[in-house]
Design an enzyme around this catalytic site. Sequence first.
Site, PDB file in Angstrom:
ATOM      1  N   SER A 111      57.307  49.396  56.645  1.00  0.00           N
ATOM      2  CA  SER A 111      56.422  48.304  56.106  1.00  0.00           C
ATOM      3  C   SER A 111      57.283  46.861  56.165  1.00  0.00           C
ATOM      4  O   SER A 111      57.276  46.339  55.210  1.00  0.00           O
ATOM      5  CB  SER A 111      56.020  48.536  54.604  1.00  0.00           C
ATOM      6  OG  SER A 111      54.946  47.602  54.479  1.00  0.00           O
ATOM      7  N   LYS A 118      49.017  44.995  57.158  1.00  0.00           N
ATOM      8  CA  LYS A 118      49.703  45.052  58.307  1.00  0.00           C
ATOM      9  C   LYS A 118      49.162  45.898  59.223  1.00  0.00           C
ATOM     10  O   LYS A 118      49.649  45.975  60.522  1.00  0.00           O
ATOM     11  CB  LYS A 118      51.335  45.866  57.909  1.00  0.00           C
ATOM     12  CG  LYS A 118      52.141  44.789  57.189  1.00  0.00           C
ATOM     13  CD  LYS A 118      53.418  45.354  56.974  1.00  0.00           C
ATOM     14  CE  LYS A 118      54.473  44.446  56.188  1.00  0.00           C
ATOM     15  NZ  LYS A 118      54.465  44.693  54.678  1.00  0.00           N
ATOM     16  N   SER A 122      50.466  45.671  51.355  1.00  0.00           N
ATOM     17  CA  SER A 122      50.967  45.688  52.878  1.00  0.00           C
ATOM     18  C   SER A 122      49.864  46.365  53.785  1.00  0.00           C
ATOM     19  O   SER A 122      50.089  46.798  54.910  1.00  0.00           O
ATOM     20  CB  SER A 122      52.167  46.468  52.893  1.00  0.00           C
ATOM     21  OG  SER A 122      53.271  45.739  52.397  1.00  0.00           O
ATOM     22  N   LYS A 162      48.342  53.476  56.102  1.00  0.00           N
ATOM     23  CA  LYS A 162      49.317  52.447  55.598  1.00  0.00           C
ATOM     24  C   LYS A 162      49.529  52.494  53.926  1.00  0.00           C
ATOM     25  O   LYS A 162      48.236  52.624  53.370  1.00  0.00           O
ATOM     26  CB  LYS A 162      48.929  50.948  55.944  1.00  0.00           C
ATOM     27  CG  LYS A 162      49.885  49.870  55.863  1.00  0.00           C
ATOM     28  CD  LYS A 162      51.192  50.172  56.645  1.00  0.00           C
ATOM     29  CE  LYS A 162      52.346  49.403  56.311  1.00  0.00           C
ATOM     30  NZ  LYS A 162      52.932  49.724  55.133  1.00  0.00           N
TER      31      LYS A 162
END
Length: 295
Positions: free
Chosen positions: A137, A81, A78, A245
Site C-alpha cells: 500500500s 488505491k 487506502s 485492497k
Amino acid sequence: MRNRKARLTLCVGAIAVAAGFATPAHAQPTGPATALATVQAPADTTPAVYGRAAYLLDASTGKALLGRNADTRMPIASLTKTMTAYVVLQSAKPTDMVEITPEDVRYAVNGGGTSAYLRAGDRLPVKELLYGLMLPSGADAAHALARAYGPGVPGFVAKMNDTARRLGMTDTEYVNADGLPMPGGDGHSTARDQALLGVKALENPLLKQVTATRRHTVEQTADHRSYTWTNTNKLLGAPGALGLKTGFTRAAGFSLAFAGERDGRLLVGVLLGETVSSRRFDTARTLLEWGARQA
C-alpha cells in the site's frame, strides 16, 4: 429499499440492498462494534458482520447478497488505491518506465502513509509499481504513478473522479491518489461503489494477478535496486480468494475490499469502518464461504 442499476461486464440485472440508518460521512466508530444483518435472508442464517458498512455482491448475476449502510458516504482510506491502479492502466503500458523522485519519497514520509520504500532515482516499470502500490500500500508508489499519468497529481485525481462517474459510482469523491487524510477534508465513497469498482478492476488480468499476490520480489537491474513487498491482505490463502485492497486511517477505521471465485462465480465484498484489524479478514473469509452457498 433502494434499487439502482449498474452496467458491468460481469454483472446483469439490478443490484438492490437496504440503505440502513444514516451515518455522518466522517464519523468515527465509537464503542463496541455491532453485528450487521443481511437483507436477503433471516439473521440466524447469516454470519456476523462488524463495522459501519458492508456489502456483498454476486458479480456473476448482479445480485446483492448482503448489505447494510451500503450507500452511506464515508472515508475509505487506502481502498482509494484500487482506483489509482485502474486509472493508470487506462493509459499506461505495464512496461512503461516511471522515475521515482525525491518528492514521491517525501510524500509518503511526511504524510505518515505506508510506503513501498522506493528510492529516488530508480526507474521502475508500471507493472512493478502496481505491486508496490497494492501489496504494501505504498503512498510513494501512488504519488509517482499519479504524478506521471495525470500529468500531475491534481490532473490524475480529476481523472479518478471522471472515471468514478463513468462507472456509476455516484457517491464517490476522490481528493488524492492514496486515501491519506487531507487538510481540506477526506474523500469519500460507499461500500456499494467500491464493490462496483472491484468488479471492474478484476476484469483487468494484470490487476487481478497483482491483488492476488501474497509476496512479490523485483530483482535489481541497472535501472533500479531490488525490492520485496508483502501483501497486507491476510485473506489471501483462503480458497479462491483474490484479495483486492486493505485500508486504514483513524477517520475511516479498518476497511477491506475483497473478492473470491467459487464454482465459477465471482463474489465481491466491501467492509468499512471496522474497529478490529484482524476481524475484517475473518469476516471476509466467512462471507465468501456463506455467499457461495446462496442461490
